[in-house]
Structures are given as C-alpha cells and as structure tokens.
Design an enzyme around this catalytic site. Sequence first.
Site, PDB file in Angstrom:
ATOM      1  N   GLU A 205       6.101   9.712 -17.083  1.00 26.30           N
ATOM      2  CA  GLU A 205       6.232   9.323 -18.587  1.00 26.30           C
ATOM      3  C   GLU A 205       6.707  10.270 -19.363  1.00 26.30           C
ATOM      4  O   GLU A 205       6.294  10.443 -20.716  1.00 26.30           O
ATOM      5  CB  GLU A 205       5.054   8.714 -19.160  1.00 26.30           C
ATOM      6  CG  GLU A 205       4.770   7.220 -18.463  1.00 26.30           C
ATOM      7  CD  GLU A 205       3.328   6.694 -18.900  1.00 26.30           C
ATOM      8  OE1 GLU A 205       3.204   5.654 -19.010  1.00 26.30           O
ATOM      9  OE2 GLU A 205       2.459   7.560 -19.081  1.00 26.30           O
TER      10      GLU A 205
HETATM   11  C1  TNX Z   1       0.139   4.972 -17.285  1.00 29.51           C
HETATM   12  S1  TNX Z   1       0.357   5.793 -14.516  1.00 29.51           S
HETATM   13  C2  TNX Z   1      -0.291   6.096 -17.201  1.00 29.51           C
HETATM   14  C3  TNX Z   1      -1.288   6.748 -17.862  1.00 29.51           C
HETATM   15  C4  TNX Z   1      -1.900   5.680 -18.591  1.00 29.51           C
HETATM   16  C5  TNX Z   1      -2.022   4.471 -17.865  1.00 29.51           C
HETATM   17  C6  TNX Z   1      -2.898   3.351 -18.521  1.00 29.51           C
HETATM   18  C7  TNX Z   1       0.771   6.951 -15.107  1.00 29.51           C
HETATM   19  C8  TNX Z   1       1.152   7.942 -14.126  1.00 29.51           C
HETATM   20  N1  TNX Z   1       0.801   6.944 -16.641  1.00 29.51           N
HETATM   21  O1  TNX Z   1      -1.034   7.855 -18.679  1.00 29.51           O
HETATM   22  O2  TNX Z   1      -3.545   6.090 -18.826  1.00 29.51           O
HETATM   23  O3  TNX Z   1      -0.465   4.087 -17.689  1.00 29.51           O
HETATM   24  O4  TNX Z   1      -3.147   2.188 -17.599  1.00 29.51           O
END
Ligand code: TNX
Length: 522
Positions: free
Chosen positions: A328
């Site tokens: 992300e």
């Molecule tokens: C996605 S999964 C994220 C996290 C969040 C999560 C909540 C991932 C690698 N990144 O930053 O906490 O979703 O479900």
Amino acid sequence: MARILGSLLLVAAAGAFTVGAAPAARATPTPLDRVVPAPASVTPGGSPYRITRGTRISVTGSGEARRVGEYLAAVLRPSTGYPLPVTANGHGGIRLRITKGVFGAEGYRLDSGRGGITITASAPAGLFHGVQTLRQLLPAAVEKKSVQPGPWLVAGGTVQDSPRYAYRGAMLDVSRHFFTVAQVKRYIDELALYKINKLHLHLSDDQGWRIAIDSWPRLATYGGSTQVGGGPGGHYTKADYREIVRYAASRYLEVVPEIDLPGHTNAALASYADLNCDGVAPPLYTGTDVGFSTLCVPKKITYDFVDDVVRELAALTPGRYLHIGGDEAHSTSHADYVAFMDKVQPVVAKYGKTVIGWHQLTGATPAPGALAQYWGLDDTSAEEKAQVAKAARNGTGLILSPADRIYLDMKYTEDTPLGQDWAGLVEVRRSYDWDPGHYLDGAPASAVRGVEAPLWTETITDSADIEYMAFPRLAGAAELGWSPAATHGWDGYKVRLAAQGPRWDALGIKYYKSPQVPWPTS
Ligand code: TNX
C-alpha cells in the site's frame, strides 16, 4: 406453547443424560486421529496408556530435549496433580527420545501402548510438536490449572507426522494497538498448540513505532507514544524484544520482525522531520486510513535511517528473515518504489537476513531468495495475480495469506462485533476450505513456502479480542500449513475442530462459536 415446553423438557433431559454419562465417556480415550493439525499418518491399535501418579517423563538426547520434557511436565502437573518427575534414565512411562536423521527438522513419531508413550524425533522441535499432539490426545480437562479427576488415557497406536510446509506463520500487528510482552507470550503459547513456527510482528506503521532503535531514539519514544484511537501506545525495549524472541524460541517459533517501508511510515516521519521530503514532520496519527505516508525516496538520509534500523533489528534477530513491508505504498510513485526496493533489499542481505515483503514487492525486483507474502483475494485483478505468479516462476518463494481466507481481522459474519470486512466476511469453513498448493494460478506448487494468518489490530485491543478473532480460524490456517493435502476435508476437519472447543474453554480462550462447527454440547 405446550409443544415449546415439551421440546424444552426434551433438551433438558438430553442435557441431564449427557452430564450423567460424562464419566464413562471420559474413560474412552480420544481417537488417535482427532488432532489439529491432522497428522500425516495415524495407525490406531493396541491398549491405551494411562498416566498415573507413578508416571515419569524420561528424556534422552540434548539439554533441549530435557527442556521439552519439563515443558510437558508443566502442562500435565496442575490438572493431574501428579509429580511427573523428568528423568534421564530412559525408564519413564512417557519417553522423549532424539534419534538423529529420521524425522526431519520438525517431524516426530508417537507410539502409545499399555507400557508407555514414546515420542521420537530428530530434533527438539519435533519432540515439541509431538508433545502438542499428546496434549490433544488427553482429555480437554488436562489444560485446566486445578486438579481434575482423570482418568488420563491415551489411545494405543502410532502417529507419524511431519509438516507440509516449513513456514507456518501468524502475524500480530502491534502497531495499530500495542500489545505487552505478556500478551504476546500468551499468543505464542496459543500458536504453539497448533504447531505454528513463525511469529511475524508488524512492528511499525503509521500509528506507532514499537521497537527501540538506539541510533534513532525518537522512533520509539515519540513515534511509539500513541495508537489507533489515541491511547498511550508503547514500545518494546531491546530487552523486552529479546525476551519475546527467547520465549518464542522456547516454543520453537522464530520471530519475523517487520518494519513496513516505504509507506505505512507516518510514525517515523513524525519522529524525525529530516525524513520528510519537505523537512516538516507530520503530526502523530491515530486513525485507520492507509496509503498516505511515504519515506522520501530521493533523500540520502532515508538510507542512513534504513541501514541503522535494519542493522539494529538484524542484531536482535536470530531468525533468518526480516520483513520490509512494501504494501500500500500509494503515496510513493512506481519509479520511486522500484528504486527504493533496489536499494533497501541489499541492506537486508548485508546484515545477513533474507527479505520478506508483501506481494507488491513483485512489482519491483525481488532480491534472490526473497519471499513474497500474498494477501490478495479471489477477486484480486488477474494482472496482479499474474505478476505474483510470474515472480514465483522466477524463483521468488510465496507465503500465502489470502485476505478473504485467513486475515484474522475479517469479521466472521456481519454481526461480529470486532474486525473489518473490506475483504469480505470469513466464516470458519471459508477460512479452511482452500489448498495452498493450488491457490494462485500459474505459480508452481514448489514456490509455496507456507501459510501465514495475519491479525491486523485496528479494532483489536486486548488478548480476549485476539483470541475471539483467531479462534477457531487460526487452527485452520495451522492445518493448511502442516497437514498433507490428502487429509484435507471439511467434514473430518469440523469434527476435529469441534474437539478443540472444550480445550479452549479449559485454557480460558473465548472463541467464536461458529454455527458451522458441531461443538460438543456438554
Ligand atoms: C491491509 S494487508 C493492510 C493493513 C491493514 C489491513 C486491515 C496489508 C499488507 N496491509 O495495513 O491493517 O489491510 O485489514
């Protein structure tokens, strides 16, 4: 009304009958195959073994084998009330033996009969996993902390067992909410029950930096000073962290530390203005948005920071892996992301560790030997899946954490009071019913190194919350990581899973009583 009353009476009568029959039922040992994760092979037969006041635990092999013996004794003594001395003379009713080179790094064999129980393994980890199997073969009351009536019978026969995958993980996000060393240890003990062997700690994110770094002290003291919702947060001193690593190792879990880079870095950016491209530190963040922060990829100081953090963290890490996040990074341009990963992965190698990254790392060039942790969904785009599969064909190993299967923070149903639902609602059957060996189209089965169940903690604040979200789904993730594909089947699994309910009750674990599972009624 009369009909309702009548059926209520029937239910009450059935309850009374079950209670009355309980002592007889307890005298029948648990079938040898009623274990989670399902053992690779089970051959029932012969008389059961009965643990009595005179039982000894004898260990042969290293000092570590003795420690496994002591661990077993510590599990059994409170509920049996027996002394269960641990001896080295080979004459015990329960024998733990190390035999070189037969069962692999984690496998074991358990033989049970009238004369005793022998657990044989090539390494202490195998003995430890065999001990977990033995626990599940005893009545659930063995897990209680006060003396219980018994009898303590173990069915006769042989279990031969070794894992499908070497990487069987659980992740705890200690950034969104901070968890104390004691809370982490409690989770480690619960993971060990199911032969999980990796504890991935998500040590930094926008909301908190949780590990002391001597060369950048404000990361922890300021960057760790809050959490989601604005609570006090916290961080691990190096001594705390070493204690977690030590405790995990005593349960044969390796700690995989994660520093999430280059996004998910607001806590670091807030702590040191120089890390920001504009030289201005943002405020601390206590919300739950993602994707708004990034390290400043062109600045030299960014790499001084990464080098120091990786060096200090690697020095605290006896394990092989260091996780650098990489998910992300929505505020980092693609070119910057690739450049950043090209510079940072060699730093991990320089300090002797192997890179793990979330699967977005496959959008850059994964270092040789790196593992990518896949967290997509059934409906993740074909392009994204193809990118991960291509990396896997080119040698990048995969850890599978599909979010719509084993993200432990997903709600079970829309009524689940905790958790999120962005990846969907994940009931117990859905979390279990998939095959890691044939999950991602185009990725060779040989690329799959294992399975990990992440628990993100935006909505999770204490051990009771962790347990409610992890149980029962964690057991399914553990089974997918350990058991051969041939043992897979919901109808068999749900019966073995149901048998865990009374164990969790005895351990004080408040789990989600999924209606999909035939939990025992008494
Ligand atoms: C996605 S999964 C994220 C996290 C969040 C999560 C909540 C991932 C690698 N990144 O930053 O906490 O979703 O479900």
